[in-house]
Design an enzyme around this catalytic site. Structure first.
Site, PDB file in Angstrom:
ATOM      1  N   ASP A 145       1.148  -1.190  -0.467  1.00  0.00           N
ATOM      2  CA  ASP A 145       0.120   0.058   0.216  1.00  0.00           C
ATOM      3  C   ASP A 145       0.812   1.288   0.043  1.00  0.00           C
ATOM      4  OD1 ASP A 145      -2.048   1.977   0.454  1.00  0.00           O
ATOM      5  OD2 ASP A 145      -3.093   0.404   0.668  1.00  0.00           O
TER       6      ASP A 145
ATOM      7  N   GLU B 254      -9.874   2.799  -5.547  1.00  0.00           N
ATOM      8  CA  GLU B 254      -9.883   3.871  -5.034  1.00  0.00           C
ATOM      9  C   GLU B 254      -8.785   4.781  -5.896  1.00  0.00           C
ATOM     10  OE1 GLU B 254     -10.774   4.692  -0.379  1.00  0.00           O
ATOM     11  OE2 GLU B 254      -8.534   3.399  -0.471  1.00  0.00           O
TER      12      GLU B 254
ATOM     13  N   HIS C 149      -3.248   2.970  -4.722  1.00  0.00           N
ATOM     14  CA  HIS C 149      -2.185   2.629  -3.472  1.00  0.00           C
ATOM     15  C   HIS C 149      -0.889   2.710  -3.517  1.00  0.00           C
ATOM     16  CE1 HIS C 149      -5.646   3.246  -0.748  1.00  0.00           C
ATOM     17  NE2 HIS C 149      -6.621   3.122  -1.512  1.00  0.00           N
TER      18      HIS C 149
HETATM   19  C1  ACM Z   1     -11.039  -0.083   0.526  1.00  0.00           C
HETATM   20  O1  ACM Z   1     -11.270  -0.118   1.462  1.00  0.00           O
HETATM   21  N1  ACM Z   1     -10.182   0.936  -0.317  1.00  0.00           N
HETATM   22  C2  ACM Z   1     -11.304  -1.474  -0.592  1.00  0.00           C
END
Ligand code: ACM
Ligand code: ZN
Length: 460
Positions: free
Chosen positions: A131, A254, A190
């Protein structure tokens, strides 16, 4: 008078008391009949009689019969009442996701949590390994991922990533407990830790530090340059060498497109492919990776916000949803793809048990009742596609979870409650007895090094 309550979580499909008790010395007299029942390798029958115990099932079912027997021994430390249990799971997928990027947990803590989850018949461990705040898996071809990308987290820890040797040990440990590990390598979003390690993976080429704050960042792997896709495939090659799971998770959630919008390479790619926007570019990127996994005999899993359109060409993939996108998910189910339910309304265990601080907008407070009363197969899926929902998975994101003790508080008793909704068939459910049964099973926690479960006043 109702039937005596067994201190077993998840509650079995059915149990009947018979005459007499089985004394402690005969409880070790166990006969195992290996053979699949109900066409389900996790199903089992457990017969406790005056002269011993008989278990029937495939190896996974036999394992679960032993888990149930262990819980019964806690309830009946001397002699167990004779009984016949028939048990099988409602869902084949009962998952637990742990984020080891935001906070790194050492190998032994990861094992402790896998062990505890398996005690509640969880059978999938989704391991979030990369991440913005840390890259936690050794990749030989790209050593800077861990030399640079893993150097966040607690000072003084000898290492803040998992070596291949450690990972293989953890996979073996999980397998002995009927837990399959599904690794997750996030792309294209991420990815700050990856780009901090190799700046050429990003759109700008600029050197950036590994993130230490929280939020959603625009540091995406560049979709315009072939070398960046090659990087993703190289990493996945090494991941597939270590992890035998058919499913490999590639994240996809995201992905903020700020950099992609301004990147000449990304824009050249988008125009060459005649794609209308950057969301379509992400679908193309995701499809490339999913097809690659398929070509290697694997199936990709994506967070479902990675693709809101209908233009993927990959044959085999599944979607995990956390925010509802009814139309898209229904469409994926109609195409025959499997879905995993990680709805933030019930399964995000980084959220608080209750809105203690009046923060209302910080997710949704999730207590044991929220979980037990949540139906995992949403009505919008309709009966026709309900079987595409293969199960549920709770997520522990660790921005605010620095150590094992905090993780245990977040997970227990919410993980056992989720396990009950995933394992116990609907007709056999008994929410009213959950606390009593759970407290009975938790007597085992000291032995398993688990401390710090949530205080009982927060459970409801
Ligand atoms: C997430 O909670 N961004 C998968
Ligand atoms: Zn780019």
């Amino acid at each position: 008078m109702g039937k005596e309550i067994l201190h077993v979580v998840p509650l079995p499909s059915s149990y009947e008391f018979t005459e007499g008790t089985c004394p402690e010395d005969l409880q070790e007299n166990i006969r195992e009949n290996i053979g699949m029942i109900h066409d389900d390798e996790e199903a089992y029958e457990l017969d406790i009689t005056k002269d011993g115990v008989t278990i029937t099932g495939a190896p996974a079912g036999i394992f679960y019969a032993h888990v149930t027997l262990q819980q019964l021994k806690l309830q009946y430390p001397d002699a167990i009442p004779c009984m016949h249990i028939e048990d099988r799971p409602r869902f084949k997928y009962r998952g637990f996701m742990l984020d080891c990027s935001r906070h790194f947990l050492p190998e032994s803590d990861v094992m402790t949590l896998i062990d505890a989850a398996s005690y509640y018949k969880i059978n999938k461990f989704h391991w979030h390994l990369t991440d913005d705040q840390g890259w936690r898996i050794e990749i030989e071809k790209y050593p800077r991922l861990t030399e640079i990308g893993a150097q966040t987290g607690e000072e003084g820890r000898r290492s803040r990533f998992y070596t291949k040797k450690q990972i293989r040990r953890i996979i073996g440990f999980a397998k002995e407990r009927n837990v399959e590990i599904i690794p997750e390598i996030e792309m294209p979003g991420h990815s700050t830790a990856a780009i901090a390690s190799y700046p050429e993976l990003g759109c700008t080429g600029e050197s950036i530090p590994v993130e230490t704050g929280t939020g959603v960042f625009a540091n995406l792997i560049c979709a315009g340059r072939d070398e960046c896709l090659a990087f993703c495939k190289d990493v996945l090659d090494e991941v597939m060498d270590i992890f035998p799971s058919e499913t490999i998770h590639i994240g996809g959630d995201e992905a903020r497109k700020d950099h992609w919008k301004n990147c000449p390479y990304c824009q050249a790619r988008r125009k060459a492919l005649d794609l209308p926007d950057e969301d379509a570019l992400q679908r193309w990127f995701t499809d490339q990776i999913l097809c690659y996994l398929n070509s290697r005999g694997r199936s990709g899993r994506v967070w479902s916000d990675a693709f809101t359109g209908n233009d993927l060409t990959a044959e085999r993939y599944s979607a995990q949803f956390w925010v509802s996108q009814v139309g898209n998910l229904k469409y994926q189910a109609a195409l025959g793809h499997e879905l995993v339910n990680s709805d933030t309304a019930a399964y995000y265990f980084d959220y608080p048990y209750r809105d203690e601080f009046g923060l209302g907008n910080y997710g949704h407070p999730i207590n044991v009742d929220t979980i037990l009363n949540y139906e995992p197969v949403p009505a919008w899926l309709t009966e026709k596609f309900a079987k595409q929902m293969i199960g549920t998975e709770c997520a522990l994101w660790t921005e605010h979870v620095p150590d094992l003790e905090t993780a245990v508080q977040r997970l227990f008793p919410r993980l056992p409650a989720m396990a009950e909704t995933a394992w116990t068939v609907k007709d056999a459910r008994d929410n009213a007895s959950f606390d009593e049964r759970y407290i009975g099973t938790a007597a085992e926690f000291e032995k398993r090094r688990l401390r710090g479960q949530a205080p009982q006043e927060l459970w409801h």
